[in-house]
Design a protein around this motif. Sequence first.
Motif, PDB file in Angstrom:
ATOM      1  N   GLY A   1       0.960  -1.254   0.322  1.00  0.00           N
ATOM      2  CA  GLY A   1      -0.178  -0.027   0.010  1.00  0.00           C
ATOM      3  C   GLY A   1       0.774   1.465  -0.274  1.00  0.00           C
ATOM      4  O   GLY A   1       2.165   0.775  -0.171  1.00  0.00           O
ATOM      5  N   ILE A   2       0.215   2.270   0.125  1.00  0.00           N
ATOM      6  CA  ILE A   2       1.327   3.017   0.089  1.00  0.00           C
ATOM      7  C   ILE A   2       0.723   4.483   1.325  1.00  0.00           C
ATOM      8  O   ILE A   2      -0.657   4.747   1.829  1.00  0.00           O
ATOM      9  CB  ILE A   2       0.348   4.374  -1.256  1.00  0.00           C
ATOM     10  CG1 ILE A   2       0.927   4.083  -2.509  1.00  0.00           C
ATOM     11  CG2 ILE A   2       1.102   6.037  -0.844  1.00  0.00           C
ATOM     12  CD1 ILE A   2       0.561   4.197  -3.302  1.00  0.00           C
ATOM     13  N   SER A   3       1.977   4.656   2.564  1.00  0.00           N
ATOM     14  CA  SER A   3       1.863   5.913   3.474  1.00  0.00           C
ATOM     15  C   SER A   3       2.505   6.399   3.400  1.00  0.00           C
ATOM     16  O   SER A   3       4.262   6.362   2.978  1.00  0.00           O
ATOM     17  CB  SER A   3       1.970   4.633   4.950  1.00  0.00           C
ATOM     18  OG  SER A   3       2.122   5.003   5.834  1.00  0.00           O
ATOM     19  N   PHE A   4       2.285   7.940   4.533  1.00  0.00           N
ATOM     20  CA  PHE A   4       3.020   9.159   3.824  1.00  0.00           C
ATOM     21  C   PHE A   4       4.125   9.077   5.834  1.00  0.00           C
ATOM     22  O   PHE A   4       4.554  10.151   5.717  1.00  0.00           O
ATOM     23  CB  PHE A   4       2.291  10.264   3.906  1.00  0.00           C
ATOM     24  CG  PHE A   4       2.416  10.093   2.486  1.00  0.00           C
ATOM     25  CD1 PHE A   4       3.053  10.597   1.274  1.00  0.00           C
ATOM     26  CD2 PHE A   4       0.593   9.775   1.673  1.00  0.00           C
ATOM     27  CE1 PHE A   4       2.635  10.876  -0.162  1.00  0.00           C
ATOM     28  CE2 PHE A   4       0.186  10.100   0.489  1.00  0.00           C
ATOM     29  CZ  PHE A   4       0.709  10.532  -0.245  1.00  0.00           C
ATOM     30  N   THR A   5       3.799   8.357   6.143  1.00  0.00           N
ATOM     31  CA  THR A   5       3.917   8.028   7.705  1.00  0.00           C
ATOM     32  C   THR A   5       6.208   8.140   7.615  1.00  0.00           C
ATOM     33  O   THR A   5       6.798   9.010   9.156  1.00  0.00           O
ATOM     34  CB  THR A   5       4.277   6.902   8.093  1.00  0.00           C
ATOM     35  OG1 THR A   5       4.025   6.163   7.809  1.00  0.00           O
ATOM     36  CG2 THR A   5       2.273   6.175   9.180  1.00  0.00           C
ATOM     37  N   ASN A   6       6.238   7.381   6.881  1.00  0.00           N
ATOM     38  CA  ASN A   6       7.905   7.853   7.594  1.00  0.00           C
ATOM     39  C   ASN A   6       8.224   9.014   6.483  1.00  0.00           C
ATOM     40  O   ASN A   6       9.482   9.892   7.019  1.00  0.00           O
ATOM     41  CB  ASN A   6       8.698   6.668   6.245  1.00  0.00           C
ATOM     42  CG  ASN A   6       8.591   5.214   6.139  1.00  0.00           C
ATOM     43  OD1 ASN A   6       8.543   4.680   7.382  1.00  0.00           O
ATOM     44  ND2 ASN A   6       8.000   4.492   5.144  1.00  0.00           N
TER      45      ASN A   6
ATOM     46  N   GLU B   1       8.966  15.430  11.233  1.00  0.00           N
ATOM     47  CA  GLU B   1       8.732  15.603  12.288  1.00  0.00           C
ATOM     48  C   GLU B   1       9.703  15.482  13.203  1.00  0.00           C
ATOM     49  O   GLU B   1       9.818  16.064  14.382  1.00  0.00           O
ATOM     50  CB  GLU B   1       7.579  15.939  12.866  1.00  0.00           C
ATOM     51  CG  GLU B   1       5.780  16.129  11.443  1.00  0.00           C
ATOM     52  CD  GLU B   1       4.593  15.750  12.196  1.00  0.00           C
ATOM     53  OE1 GLU B   1       4.698  14.613  12.771  1.00  0.00           O
ATOM     54  OE2 GLU B   1       4.011  16.216  11.411  1.00  0.00           O
ATOM     55  N   LYS B   2      10.095  14.348  13.376  1.00  0.00           N
ATOM     56  CA  LYS B   2      11.388  13.465  14.181  1.00  0.00           C
ATOM     57  C   LYS B   2      12.582  13.385  14.371  1.00  0.00           C
ATOM     58  O   LYS B   2      13.558  12.887  14.953  1.00  0.00           O
ATOM     59  CB  LYS B   2      10.640  12.751  14.898  1.00  0.00           C
ATOM     60  CG  LYS B   2       8.785  12.267  15.091  1.00  0.00           C
ATOM     61  CD  LYS B   2       8.177  10.865  15.691  1.00  0.00           C
ATOM     62  CE  LYS B   2       7.047  11.158  16.285  1.00  0.00           C
ATOM     63  NZ  LYS B   2       6.191  10.119  16.462  1.00  0.00           N
ATOM     64  N   THR B   3      12.986  14.143  13.471  1.00  0.00           N
ATOM     65  CA  THR B   3      14.211  13.845  12.845  1.00  0.00           C
ATOM     66  C   THR B   3      14.856  15.381  12.142  1.00  0.00           C
ATOM     67  O   THR B   3      14.521  16.438  11.949  1.00  0.00           O
ATOM     68  CB  THR B   3      14.511  12.942  11.305  1.00  0.00           C
ATOM     69  OG1 THR B   3      14.224  13.812  10.155  1.00  0.00           O
ATOM     70  CG2 THR B   3      14.583  11.979  12.059  1.00  0.00           C
TER      71      THR B   3
END
Length: 279
Positions: free
Chosen positions: A54-59, A65-67
């Motif tokens: 699937g497709i996710s933009f979490t990475n 936001e966290k690096t």
Amino acid sequence: MKGSIGQKLLHIFVWIFLIGTSLFVLYPLVYVASAAFSDQQNIAALNIIPFGDGISFTNFTYLFEKTDFPKWFQNTLIIAISTTLSTVFVCALSAYIFSRFRFTLKKPMMMSLLVLQIFPSFVGMIAIYVILLRINGLNTLWGLVLVYLAGNIPYNTWLVKSYLDTVPKSLDEAARIDGASHFLIFRKIVLPVAKPIIIFLSITSFTAPWMDFIFPKLVLRSSKVQTVALGLFGFVTDKKNMFATFAAGSLLIAIPFVIFFVLTQKMLITSLGGGAVKE
């Protein structure tokens, strides 16, 4: 008839070979791109079929936001631009001096530049570290730029000098008769004529430090001054197994790099094929 059949079989074989080679080359790239949009971090858990998870933009969200990914990108851009400007100025000016002037130890100095280029850059890593330590250049962007500049000078000086040797000296003499200084001749006469080699030098100097890992690892320490290569490598160490996040960062870096290559491709080809002016 047999020749026609053999020719068709040869065409089929060539097409199969070309398609297979293309798939072999393109599949890893597509696989990395699909991993960037996957929720699975472990490379062993990723689907072998591209975009099968699937497709996710979490990475991408995690990167921003966290690096310190935006800071890494900014540092890399500063290093690349600074290296390009300093390399072009120093190498072009040095090449002009070696090409146009006669002075003592000219040939030994040129040979020393050639000898320095023979040795791999990592041979002097200990000396580079000690020098930067004494001048407080460790963990600084300018220290890394200084390393790249020193490494670029020998070969690029020879490269630009070889081009300037083909530029007629009569241009310099005509400008000197009109009262132009040496630096004015260099800036107004020589640089415009040497535009093809200067463009080539600019492009290669900009792209070289973009994804370099060895020297940033030697010079830089804190996350605030890290480059993209160092930051992304931290996601795939023994302590971390975040391949999908690494792939997302690699994709973000590849996109502007590809755009830059497309925009400068014509300039690069023109500079490589630009004919030198002959007397």
